[in-house]
Design an enzyme around this catalytic site. Structure first.
Site, PDB file in Angstrom:
ATOM      1  N   THR A  66       0.836  -1.194   0.000  1.00  0.00           N
ATOM      2  CA  THR A  66       0.000   0.000   0.000  1.00  0.00           C
ATOM      3  C   THR A  66       0.876   1.251   0.000  1.00  0.00           C
ATOM      4  O   THR A  66       2.100   1.155  -0.166  1.00  0.00           O
ATOM      5  CB  THR A  66      -1.046  -0.075   1.149  1.00  0.00           C
ATOM      6  OG1 THR A  66      -1.899   1.057   1.055  1.00  0.00           O
ATOM      7  CG2 THR A  66      -0.411  -0.145   2.528  1.00  0.00           C
ATOM      8  N   LYS A  70       3.647   1.425  -3.942  1.00  0.00           N
ATOM      9  CA  LYS A  70       3.118   0.664  -5.093  1.00  0.00           C
ATOM     10  C   LYS A  70       3.998   0.797  -6.344  1.00  0.00           C
ATOM     11  O   LYS A  70       4.160  -0.165  -7.086  1.00  0.00           O
ATOM     12  CB  LYS A  70       1.690   1.084  -5.409  1.00  0.00           C
ATOM     13  CG  LYS A  70       0.684   0.692  -4.329  1.00  0.00           C
ATOM     14  CD  LYS A  70      -0.719   1.042  -4.761  1.00  0.00           C
ATOM     15  CE  LYS A  70      -1.715   0.829  -3.643  1.00  0.00           C
ATOM     16  NZ  LYS A  70      -3.083   1.174  -4.067  1.00  0.00           N
ATOM     17  N   ASP A 107      -6.508  -3.848  -8.065  1.00  0.00           N
ATOM     18  CA  ASP A 107      -7.520  -2.780  -7.927  1.00  0.00           C
ATOM     19  C   ASP A 107      -8.591  -2.883  -9.002  1.00  0.00           C
ATOM     20  O   ASP A 107      -9.774  -2.684  -8.741  1.00  0.00           O
ATOM     21  CB  ASP A 107      -6.861  -1.395  -8.025  1.00  0.00           C
ATOM     22  CG  ASP A 107      -6.100  -1.046  -6.756  1.00  0.00           C
ATOM     23  OD1 ASP A 107      -6.360  -1.681  -5.715  1.00  0.00           O
ATOM     24  OD2 ASP A 107      -5.241  -0.149  -6.810  1.00  0.00           O
ATOM     25  N   GLY A 131     -11.356  11.963 -10.542  1.00  0.00           N
ATOM     26  CA  GLY A 131     -10.007  11.629 -10.099  1.00  0.00           C
ATOM     27  C   GLY A 131      -9.088  11.354 -11.275  1.00  0.00           C
ATOM     28  O   GLY A 131      -9.556  11.120 -12.402  1.00  0.00           O
ATOM     29  N   GLY A 133      -5.703   9.821 -10.341  1.00  0.00           N
ATOM     30  CA  GLY A 133      -4.571   9.109  -9.745  1.00  0.00           C
ATOM     31  C   GLY A 133      -4.645   7.619 -10.091  1.00  0.00           C
ATOM     32  O   GLY A 133      -5.312   7.217 -11.049  1.00  0.00           O
ATOM     33  N   GLY A 134      -3.951   6.812  -9.294  1.00  0.00           N
ATOM     34  CA  GLY A 134      -3.903   5.374  -9.540  1.00  0.00           C
ATOM     35  C   GLY A 134      -5.277   4.722  -9.459  1.00  0.00           C
ATOM     36  O   GLY A 134      -5.591   3.808 -10.230  1.00  0.00           O
ATOM     37  N   ILE A 224     -15.227   5.078  -3.813  1.00  0.00           N
ATOM     38  CA  ILE A 224     -14.209   4.078  -3.467  1.00  0.00           C
ATOM     39  C   ILE A 224     -13.678   4.311  -2.052  1.00  0.00           C
ATOM     40  O   ILE A 224     -13.032   3.443  -1.482  1.00  0.00           O
ATOM     41  CB  ILE A 224     -13.020   4.049  -4.458  1.00  0.00           C
ATOM     42  CG1 ILE A 224     -12.247   5.347  -4.440  1.00  0.00           C
ATOM     43  CG2 ILE A 224     -13.460   3.688  -5.861  1.00  0.00           C
ATOM     44  CD1 ILE A 224     -10.807   5.155  -4.908  1.00  0.00           C
ATOM     45  N   TYR A 226     -13.724   4.191   1.800  1.00  0.00           N
ATOM     46  CA  TYR A 226     -14.494   3.335   2.705  1.00  0.00           C
ATOM     47  C   TYR A 226     -14.355   3.744   4.174  1.00  0.00           C
ATOM     48  O   TYR A 226     -14.923   3.114   5.053  1.00  0.00           O
ATOM     49  CB  TYR A 226     -14.119   1.856   2.515  1.00  0.00           C
ATOM     50  CG  TYR A 226     -12.655   1.553   2.729  1.00  0.00           C
ATOM     51  CD1 TYR A 226     -11.792   1.434   1.657  1.00  0.00           C
ATOM     52  CD2 TYR A 226     -12.146   1.411   4.016  1.00  0.00           C
ATOM     53  CE1 TYR A 226     -10.459   1.177   1.840  1.00  0.00           C
ATOM     54  CE2 TYR A 226     -10.817   1.158   4.211  1.00  0.00           C
ATOM     55  CZ  TYR A 226      -9.975   1.049   3.134  1.00  0.00           C
ATOM     56  OH  TYR A 226      -8.642   0.806   3.338  1.00  0.00           O
ATOM     57  N   GLY A 247     -17.399   1.777  -0.582  1.00  0.00           N
ATOM     58  CA  GLY A 247     -16.053   1.352  -0.943  1.00  0.00           C
ATOM     59  C   GLY A 247     -15.641  -0.024  -0.427  1.00  0.00           C
ATOM     60  O   GLY A 247     -14.586  -0.537  -0.803  1.00  0.00           O
TER      61      GLY A 247
HETATM   62  P1  ATR Z   1      -4.580   7.383  -5.798  1.00  0.00           P
HETATM   63  O1  ATR Z   1      -3.381   6.770  -6.445  1.00  0.00           O
HETATM   64  O2  ATR Z   1      -5.073   6.661  -4.577  1.00  0.00           O
HETATM   65  O3  ATR Z   1      -5.693   7.645  -6.769  1.00  0.00           O
HETATM   66  P2  ATR Z   1      -3.425  10.038  -5.879  1.00  0.00           P
HETATM   67  O4  ATR Z   1      -2.597   9.685  -7.047  1.00  0.00           O
HETATM   68  O5  ATR Z   1      -2.820  10.809  -4.763  1.00  0.00           O
HETATM   69  O6  ATR Z   1      -4.073   8.773  -5.173  1.00  0.00           O
HETATM   70  O7  ATR Z   1      -4.711  10.827  -6.420  1.00  0.00           O
HETATM   71  C1  ATR Z   1      -5.615  11.441  -5.573  1.00  0.00           C
HETATM   72  C2  ATR Z   1      -6.763  12.005  -6.420  1.00  0.00           C
HETATM   73  O8  ATR Z   1      -7.707  12.622  -5.548  1.00  0.00           O
HETATM   74  C3  ATR Z   1      -6.324  13.063  -7.404  1.00  0.00           C
HETATM   75  O9  ATR Z   1      -7.125  12.942  -8.564  1.00  0.00           O
HETATM   76  C4  ATR Z   1      -6.637  14.370  -6.643  1.00  0.00           C
HETATM   77  O10 ATR Z   1      -6.869  15.489  -7.474  1.00  0.00           O
HETATM   78  P3  ATR Z   1      -5.636  16.385  -8.016  1.00  0.00           P
HETATM   79  O11 ATR Z   1      -4.946  15.543  -9.062  1.00  0.00           O
HETATM   80  O12 ATR Z   1      -6.279  17.583  -8.585  1.00  0.00           O
HETATM   81  O13 ATR Z   1      -4.767  16.647  -6.810  1.00  0.00           O
HETATM   82  C5  ATR Z   1      -7.918  13.975  -5.959  1.00  0.00           C
HETATM   83  N1  ATR Z   1      -8.264  14.780  -4.779  1.00  0.00           N
HETATM   84  C6  ATR Z   1      -7.715  14.700  -3.550  1.00  0.00           C
HETATM   85  N2  ATR Z   1      -8.334  15.553  -2.706  1.00  0.00           N
HETATM   86  C7  ATR Z   1      -9.321  16.169  -3.418  1.00  0.00           C
HETATM   87  C8  ATR Z   1     -10.302  17.155  -3.114  1.00  0.00           C
HETATM   88  N3  ATR Z   1     -10.433  17.677  -1.869  1.00  0.00           N
HETATM   89  N4  ATR Z   1     -11.148  17.550  -4.097  1.00  0.00           N
HETATM   90  C9  ATR Z   1     -11.044  17.031  -5.336  1.00  0.00           C
HETATM   91  N5  ATR Z   1     -10.145  16.098  -5.690  1.00  0.00           N
HETATM   92  C10 ATR Z   1      -9.278  15.676  -4.746  1.00  0.00           C
END
Ligand code: ATR
Length: 284
Positions: A66, A70, A107, A131, A133-134, A224, A226, A247
């Site tokens: 985690t 990763k 995932d 989102g 991210g990953g 997602i 939880y 989630g």
């Molecule tokens: P993971 O790999 O778990 O998806 P990550 O790569 O850190 O984690 O991505 C987190 C996601 O949550 C990103 O899309 C982030 O948006 P930004 O790319 O603009 O930073 C989004 N995110 C986190 N907090 C947020 C918030 N308060 N409002 C909207 N989007 C948020």
């Protein structure tokens, strides 16, 4: 084949205290009467490769991986499955008897099964995915596999959504349409299914603050996140009478292939497991 005489696996992260993996795998070990263990290990970033080598040498069967390891896990693996390769990240390392380490990413399968058990196929559906991210990457692959026609990929930083869409589009059949959260009003009325794949709404993070009144009455909302199990987003969706998916489904289903890799039995996702995790989350 797996190495080691003992049936021991780990979950590595930093921090690791709040991981539900030991409870989840422990539930299945008890239910299946397997004399094994899944041990939580708090490993700082700089020690990751050394510790993995040590665990392998000690006869561990593998580890769940985690945050923040990763990508390092993907880089360290000798070979990877298609999902880990597509993600550039592995959340499961399997230690093979020949000394090679396999990287996998569960995932996508976790989200696929969580959606399938509630909604079946997504053939022809339009999805709004939040989102970039990953988690969002895994979600696009899951949605595509379930037959989605169109995925509106909206992210707070729109340029990241554009980049993710560009990297994934060649690998999927669905049409990915990237944008920013400001596109919500325009996109929401046409969406059948909303998925939050951001960390917004997670304990300690502010909620998304979107107006769900824009969604059609038949839409389904999946978060997602939880912890908490009922996020602000899901509360709002329920208040509007929309179907919701929390989630825990994804969490439970993504653990199935890792348990099977460690302990050589395919476990079942049951109401009893859900109740056990819900109880733990109430005290988290
Ligand atoms: P993971 O790999 O778990 O998806 P990550 O790569 O850190 O984690 O991505 C987190 C996601 O949550 C990103 O899309 C982030 O948006 P930004 O790319 O603009 O930073 C989004 N995110 C986190 N907090 C947020 C918030 N308060 N409002 C909207 N989007 C948020």
């Amino acid at each position: 084949m797996l190495t080691g005489a003992g049936k021991v696996a780990g979950v590595v992260g930093w921090p690791i205290a709040h991981s539900l993996s030991p409870l989840l795998h422990g539930y299945w070990l008890d239910a299946l009467k397997i004399d094994g263990a899944l041990v939580p290990l708090a490993i700082p970033r700089e020690d990751f490769a050394r510790v993995i080598g040590g665990l392998q040498g000690a006869g561990f069967r593998g580890v769940n991986v985690t945050v923040p390891h990763k990508e390092a896990a993907f880089a360290l693996a000798h070979f990877c499955d298609a999902a880990a390769t597509a993600a550039g990240a592995a959340n499961l390392l399997v230690f093979h008897a020949d000394g090679r380490i396999e990287g996998r990413n569960t995932d996508t399968v976790g989200l696929t099964e969580a959606v399938r058990e509630r909604m079946g196929s997504l053939q022809g559906r339009t999805i709004m995915l939040l989102g970039a991210g990953g988690a969002a990457r895994a979600a696009v692959l899951a949605l595509d596999g379930l037959g989605a026609a169109k995925v509106h990929l909206l992210n707070r930083q729109a340029d990241k959504a554009v980049m993710l869409a560009r990297s994934l589009q060649p690998a999927v059949r669905c049409e990915i349409m990237p944008g920013g959260l400001e596109d919500w009003d325009k996109v929401a009325p046409g969406a059948d299914f909303l998925i939050n794949a951001t960390s917004a709404g997670m304990k300690g993070n502010p909620p998304l603050g979107l107006d769900l009144a824009q969604l059609a009455g038949g839409a389904t909302v999946l978060d997602i996140v939880y912890n908490p199990l009922e996020t602000e987003l899901l509360k709002q969706a329920k208040a509007r009478g929309l179907a919701t998916i929390d989630g825990l489904g994804m969490l439970m289903h993504q653990a199935v292939p890792s348990f099977e890799a460690f302990f050589a039995v395919k476990p079942e996702v049951t109401a009893g497991l859900r109740a056990c995790l819900e109880r733990a989350l109430q005290h988290a």
